[in-house]
Motif scaffolding. Structure first.
Motif, PDB file in Angstrom:
ATOM      1  N   UNK A  41       0.835  -1.208   0.000  1.00  0.00           N
ATOM      2  CA  UNK A  41       0.000   0.000   0.000  1.00  0.00           C
ATOM      3  C   UNK A  41       0.866   1.254   0.000  1.00  0.00           C
ATOM      4  N   UNK A  42       1.955   1.207   0.758  1.00  0.00           N
ATOM      5  CA  UNK A  42       2.856   2.356   0.835  1.00  0.00           C
ATOM      6  C   UNK A  42       3.596   2.543  -0.481  1.00  0.00           C
ATOM      7  N   UNK A  43       3.982   1.431  -1.093  1.00  0.00           N
ATOM      8  CA  UNK A  43       4.752   1.466  -2.330  1.00  0.00           C
ATOM      9  C   UNK A  43       4.071   0.571  -3.365  1.00  0.00           C
ATOM     10  N   UNK A  44       2.993   1.070  -3.998  1.00  0.00           N
ATOM     11  CA  UNK A  44       2.195   0.230  -4.890  1.00  0.00           C
ATOM     12  C   UNK A  44       2.952  -0.329  -6.095  1.00  0.00           C
ATOM     13  N   UNK A  45       4.030   0.330  -6.508  1.00  0.00           N
ATOM     14  CA  UNK A  45       4.772  -0.178  -7.659  1.00  0.00           C
ATOM     15  C   UNK A  45       5.670  -1.367  -7.302  1.00  0.00           C
ATOM     16  N   UNK A  46       5.819  -1.661  -6.017  1.00  0.00           N
ATOM     17  CA  UNK A  46       6.641  -2.807  -5.596  1.00  0.00           C
ATOM     18  C   UNK A  46       5.930  -4.106  -5.952  1.00  0.00           C
ATOM     19  N   UNK A  47       6.694  -5.036  -6.470  1.00  0.00           N
ATOM     20  CA  UNK A  47       6.107  -6.341  -6.775  1.00  0.00           C
ATOM     21  C   UNK A  47       5.877  -7.093  -5.478  1.00  0.00           C
ATOM     22  N   UNK A  48       5.064  -8.138  -5.553  1.00  0.00           N
ATOM     23  CA  UNK A  48       4.809  -8.961  -4.383  1.00  0.00           C
ATOM     24  C   UNK A  48       6.114  -9.570  -3.874  1.00  0.00           C
ATOM     25  N   UNK A  49       6.958 -10.031  -4.785  1.00  0.00           N
ATOM     26  CA  UNK A  49       8.244 -10.627  -4.399  1.00  0.00           C
ATOM     27  C   UNK A  49       9.142  -9.610  -3.708  1.00  0.00           C
ATOM     28  N   UNK A  50       9.166  -8.372  -4.216  1.00  0.00           N
ATOM     29  CA  UNK A  50       9.988  -7.339  -3.592  1.00  0.00           C
ATOM     30  C   UNK A  50       9.476  -7.004  -2.192  1.00  0.00           C
ATOM     31  N   UNK A  51       8.171  -6.865  -2.050  1.00  0.00           N
ATOM     32  CA  UNK A  51       7.575  -6.559  -0.751  1.00  0.00           C
ATOM     33  C   UNK A  51       7.855  -7.691   0.237  1.00  0.00           C
ATOM     34  N   UNK A  52       7.735  -8.928  -0.223  1.00  0.00           N
ATOM     35  CA  UNK A  52       7.991 -10.089   0.635  1.00  0.00           C
ATOM     36  C   UNK A  52       9.452 -10.110   1.077  1.00  0.00           C
ATOM     37  N   UNK A  53      10.355  -9.872   0.166  1.00  0.00           N
ATOM     38  CA  UNK A  53      11.789  -9.844   0.504  1.00  0.00           C
ATOM     39  C   UNK A  53      12.092  -8.749   1.521  1.00  0.00           C
TER      40      UNK A  53
END
Length: 92
Positions: A30-42
């Motif tokens: 939500x804070x960084x919508x352009x982040x992929x799911x994999x990036x957010x998870x990492x």
């Protein structure tokens, strides 16, 4: 790297300490919508690793309350089944 406000950081820490990593991944996205799911998870896994090294007791304390929650759930299930059986017996 994502920069979090103090409120966001406190929310992330409390949510991770409670063992709700998926919620933190959603917060990051939500804070960084352009982040992929994999990036957010990492990113969240890195934060979690750092927190586990700095505050291991916070995670242990929440894990210790888990058996109590399971016990409560088992009790409620048994109570519901007992109520159902009594209801069926009374309506024969």
């Amino acid at each position: 790297m994502l920069t979090l406000s103090d409120d966001q950081w406190n929310t992330v820490k409390a949510t991770l300490f409670a063992g709700r990593k998926i919620e933190v991944i959603k917060i990051v996205r939500e804070i960084l919508p352009q982040a992929s799911l994999a990036d957010a998870k990492s990113y969240v896994e890195k934060i979690e690793k750092d927190l586990r090294e700095k505050f291991p007791e916070q995670f242990t304390a929440n894990r210790d309350s888990s058996p109590m929650m399971r016990g409560t759930l088992v009790f409620l299930i048994i109570l519901a089944i007992t109520g159902y059986v009594i209801f069926k017996l009374l309506n024969k």
